[in-house]
Design a protein around this motif. Structure first.
Motif, PDB file in Angstrom:
ATOM      1  N   ALA A 109       1.018  -1.688   0.036  1.00  0.00           N
ATOM      2  CA  ALA A 109       0.120   0.031  -0.081  1.00  0.00           C
ATOM      3  C   ALA A 109       0.734   1.300  -0.490  1.00  0.00           C
ATOM      4  N   ARG A 110       1.812   1.667   0.637  1.00  0.00           N
ATOM      5  CA  ARG A 110       2.881   2.675   1.264  1.00  0.00           C
ATOM      6  C   ARG A 110       3.721   2.327   0.066  1.00  0.00           C
ATOM      7  N   ARG A 111       3.755   1.143  -1.098  1.00  0.00           N
ATOM      8  CA  ARG A 111       4.095   1.542  -2.566  1.00  0.00           C
ATOM      9  C   ARG A 111       4.005   2.120  -3.990  1.00  0.00           C
ATOM     10  N   GLY A 112       2.213   2.642  -3.646  1.00  0.00           N
ATOM     11  CA  GLY A 112       2.023   2.895  -4.670  1.00  0.00           C
ATOM     12  C   GLY A 112       0.993   1.719  -5.011  1.00  0.00           C
ATOM     13  N   TYR A 113       0.551   1.302  -4.506  1.00  0.00           N
ATOM     14  CA  TYR A 113      -0.234   0.100  -4.744  1.00  0.00           C
ATOM     15  C   TYR A 113      -1.659  -0.249  -4.746  1.00  0.00           C
ATOM     16  N   ARG A 114      -2.355  -0.903  -5.249  1.00  0.00           N
ATOM     17  CA  ARG A 114      -3.980  -0.711  -4.570  1.00  0.00           C
ATOM     18  C   ARG A 114      -4.214  -2.250  -4.593  1.00  0.00           C
ATOM     19  N   VAL A 115      -4.949  -2.587  -3.448  1.00  0.00           N
ATOM     20  CA  VAL A 115      -5.369  -4.015  -2.982  1.00  0.00           C
ATOM     21  C   VAL A 115      -7.035  -3.491  -3.000  1.00  0.00           C
ATOM     22  N   LEU A 116      -7.358  -4.737  -4.000  1.00  0.00           N
ATOM     23  CA  LEU A 116      -8.796  -4.456  -4.080  1.00  0.00           C
ATOM     24  C   LEU A 116      -9.233  -6.077  -3.565  1.00  0.00           C
ATOM     25  N   ASP A 117     -10.127  -6.303  -2.254  1.00  0.00           N
ATOM     26  CA  ASP A 117     -10.302  -7.695  -2.262  1.00  0.00           C
ATOM     27  C   ASP A 117     -12.109  -8.129  -3.080  1.00  0.00           C
ATOM     28  N   GLY A 118     -11.717  -9.143  -2.839  1.00  0.00           N
ATOM     29  CA  GLY A 118     -13.442 -10.439  -3.188  1.00  0.00           C
ATOM     30  C   GLY A 118     -13.963  -9.395  -4.860  1.00  0.00           C
ATOM     31  N   ARG A 119     -13.455  -9.390  -5.688  1.00  0.00           N
ATOM     32  CA  ARG A 119     -14.180  -8.982  -6.622  1.00  0.00           C
ATOM     33  C   ARG A 119     -14.717  -9.912  -7.842  1.00  0.00           C
ATOM     34  N   ALA A 120     -15.456  -9.718  -8.739  1.00  0.00           N
ATOM     35  CA  ALA A 120     -15.726 -10.460  -9.475  1.00  0.00           C
ATOM     36  C   ALA A 120     -16.765 -10.016 -10.956  1.00  0.00           C
ATOM     37  N   ILE A 121     -16.390 -10.485 -12.337  1.00  0.00           N
ATOM     38  CA  ILE A 121     -17.372  -9.737 -13.630  1.00  0.00           C
ATOM     39  C   ILE A 121     -19.040 -11.232 -12.867  1.00  0.00           C
ATOM     40  N   ARG A 122     -20.053 -10.308 -13.754  1.00  0.00           N
ATOM     41  CA  ARG A 122     -21.261 -11.264 -13.479  1.00  0.00           C
ATOM     42  C   ARG A 122     -20.940 -12.409 -13.960  1.00  0.00           C
ATOM     43  N   ASP A 123     -21.090 -13.364 -13.481  1.00  0.00           N
ATOM     44  CA  ASP A 123     -21.618 -14.803 -14.120  1.00  0.00           C
ATOM     45  C   ASP A 123     -20.647 -15.356 -14.568  1.00  0.00           C
ATOM     46  N   GLN A 124     -19.381 -14.813 -13.572  1.00  0.00           N
ATOM     47  CA  GLN A 124     -17.352 -15.655 -13.645  1.00  0.00           C
ATOM     48  C   GLN A 124     -17.289 -15.823 -12.878  1.00  0.00           C
ATOM     49  N   ALA A 125     -16.346 -16.307 -12.231  1.00  0.00           N
ATOM     50  CA  ALA A 125     -15.317 -16.313 -11.319  1.00  0.00           C
ATOM     51  C   ALA A 125     -14.919 -15.833 -10.526  1.00  0.00           C
ATOM     52  N   SER A 126     -14.954 -15.260  -9.366  1.00  0.00           N
ATOM     53  CA  SER A 126     -14.462 -14.200  -8.651  1.00  0.00           C
ATOM     54  C   SER A 126     -12.947 -15.015  -7.680  1.00  0.00           C
ATOM     55  N   ILE A 127     -12.537 -13.629  -7.883  1.00  0.00           N
ATOM     56  CA  ILE A 127     -11.020 -14.003  -6.769  1.00  0.00           C
ATOM     57  C   ILE A 127     -11.207 -13.396  -5.958  1.00  0.00           C
ATOM     58  N   ASP A 128      -9.862 -13.863  -4.752  1.00  0.00           N
ATOM     59  CA  ASP A 128      -9.839 -12.937  -3.621  1.00  0.00           C
ATOM     60  C   ASP A 128      -9.147 -11.492  -3.617  1.00  0.00           C
ATOM     61  N   HIS A 129      -8.379 -11.451  -3.901  1.00  0.00           N
ATOM     62  CA  HIS A 129      -6.937 -10.105  -4.464  1.00  0.00           C
ATOM     63  C   HIS A 129      -7.199 -10.025  -5.645  1.00  0.00           C
ATOM     64  N   LEU A 130      -7.759  -7.688  -5.719  1.00  0.00           N
ATOM     65  CA  LEU A 130      -7.099  -7.515  -7.310  1.00  0.00           C
ATOM     66  C   LEU A 130      -6.364  -6.632  -7.085  1.00  0.00           C
ATOM     67  N   VAL A 131      -4.157  -6.667  -7.015  1.00  0.00           N
ATOM     68  CA  VAL A 131      -3.939  -6.123  -6.957  1.00  0.00           C
ATOM     69  C   VAL A 131      -2.962  -4.907  -8.112  1.00  0.00           C
ATOM     70  N   ILE A 132      -3.029  -3.666  -8.019  1.00  0.00           N
ATOM     71  CA  ILE A 132      -2.740  -2.514  -9.179  1.00  0.00           C
ATOM     72  C   ILE A 132      -1.962  -1.903  -8.668  1.00  0.00           C
ATOM     73  N   GLY A 133      -0.380  -2.045  -9.203  1.00  0.00           N
ATOM     74  CA  GLY A 133       0.495  -0.844  -8.361  1.00  0.00           C
ATOM     75  C   GLY A 133       1.829  -0.646 -10.242  1.00  0.00           C
ATOM     76  N   PRO A 134       2.548   0.169 -10.030  1.00  0.00           N
ATOM     77  CA  PRO A 134       3.657   0.649 -10.808  1.00  0.00           C
ATOM     78  C   PRO A 134       4.082  -0.369 -11.931  1.00  0.00           C
ATOM     79  N   THR A 135       4.120  -1.510 -11.255  1.00  0.00           N
ATOM     80  CA  THR A 135       4.187  -3.114 -12.025  1.00  0.00           C
ATOM     81  C   THR A 135       3.024  -3.663 -12.431  1.00  0.00           C
ATOM     82  N   GLY A 136       2.047  -3.496 -12.666  1.00  0.00           N
ATOM     83  CA  GLY A 136       1.451  -4.714 -13.530  1.00  0.00           C
ATOM     84  C   GLY A 136       0.608  -4.420 -12.940  1.00  0.00           C
ATOM     85  N   VAL A 137      -0.394  -5.355 -13.326  1.00  0.00           N
ATOM     86  CA  VAL A 137      -1.873  -5.982 -12.612  1.00  0.00           C
ATOM     87  C   VAL A 137      -1.150  -7.356 -11.899  1.00  0.00           C
TER      88      VAL A 137
END
Length: 254
Positions: A109-137
């Motif tokens: 978090a303190r290095r410029g990354y965003r962490v989102l928990d428990g995300r899904a596209i409707r009618d598709q599999a969900s995931i526990d964590h999505l990490v977005i930051g300077p080095t990728g996703v």
């Protein structure tokens, strides 16, 4: 043994009980043996401590022996405690997504990354964590197998115990592709997502990481390091915020 080999006929005494139940039962029943073993190790530590004290001409050799015995017993207790604690997620005593989420936020978090928990596209599999930051996703799920399950890669194929790991890898790879397509379409930013699986219990090779069939499996404590050390800078601060904002809006919370 509980959850045994497909090549060995199941013992009737395990029928109707989970491997986790038997693991805890055997652990409790073995407590007395562990204590006896600890006493023997402590006695050995005492003798070594006394011998070293005499060898180096130190006064109060018995005191050094007692100190060595105490340290030996403490180390043995800690190793036994840790071997049991590391099965907590597999036994249902702790939640893997909570552990991994805490580690990710603490390290990223303190290095410029965003962490989102428990995300899904409707009618598709969900995931526990999505990490977005300077080095990728990255998308990260959590899994745990019995302590004796060997996890490895051979000839480019993933193996979990005696079975192919394709059923584990393929859904995560497909989910990563679906998430990437959605984020890229909604933001206009090219997105490639790397799928990971945090392994809370199970035997990974030395180093704690396996990569096969498009998926990276690793110990939870290693994930943040792998994310930070990716050899590229893909997104600037504005792009990270844009991707995180769109992800929070477009991906359903589960």
């Amino acid at each position: 043994m509980p959850g045994g080999s497909i090549y060995v006929q199941q013992d009737e005494k395990f029928t109707g009980s989970s491997p986790q139940w038997w693991y805890e039962k055997f652990w409790r029943e073995d407590a007395q043996n562990r204590r006896k073993s600890r006493y023997v190790k402590a006695a050995g530590g005492f003798l070594v401590g006394v011998a070293l004290a005499y060898r180096f001409g130190l006064a109060l050799a018995p005191a050094f022996g007692l100190l060595a015995a105490a340290l030996t017993a403490a180390a043995d207790w800690y190793l036994a405690w840790w071997s049991f604690r590391r099965t907590a997620v597999w036994r249902g005593a702790r939640r893997g997504e909570v552990i991994t989420g805490r580690l990710l936020r603490r390290s990223l978090a303190r290095r410029g990354y965003r962490v989102l928990d428990g995300r899904a596209i409707r009618d598709q599999a969900s995931i526990d964590h999505l990490v977005i930051g300077p080095t990728g996703v990255w998308i990260i799920d959590n899994e745990s197998w019995s302590p004796d399950t060997e996890i490895g890669a051979y000839g480019g194929r993933l193996f979990i115990g005696e079975k192919y790991g394709t059923k584990v890898a393929k859904p995560l790879v497909e989910t990563a592709e679906a998430f990437a397509e959605l984020l890229g379409r909604e933001t206009g930013v090219p997105v490639t997502i790397t799928p990971m699986l945090a392994v809370h219990c199970g035997n990974l090779p030395k180093g704690g990481t396996v990569a096969a069939e498009g998926l990276i499996l690793l110990k939870p404590r290693l994930i943040a390091r792998v994310v930070r050390q990716a050899e590229r800078v893909v997104y600037d601060k504005a792009q990270v915020e844009l991707l995180a904002r769109v992800a929070a809006r477009e991906l359903r919370r589960v």
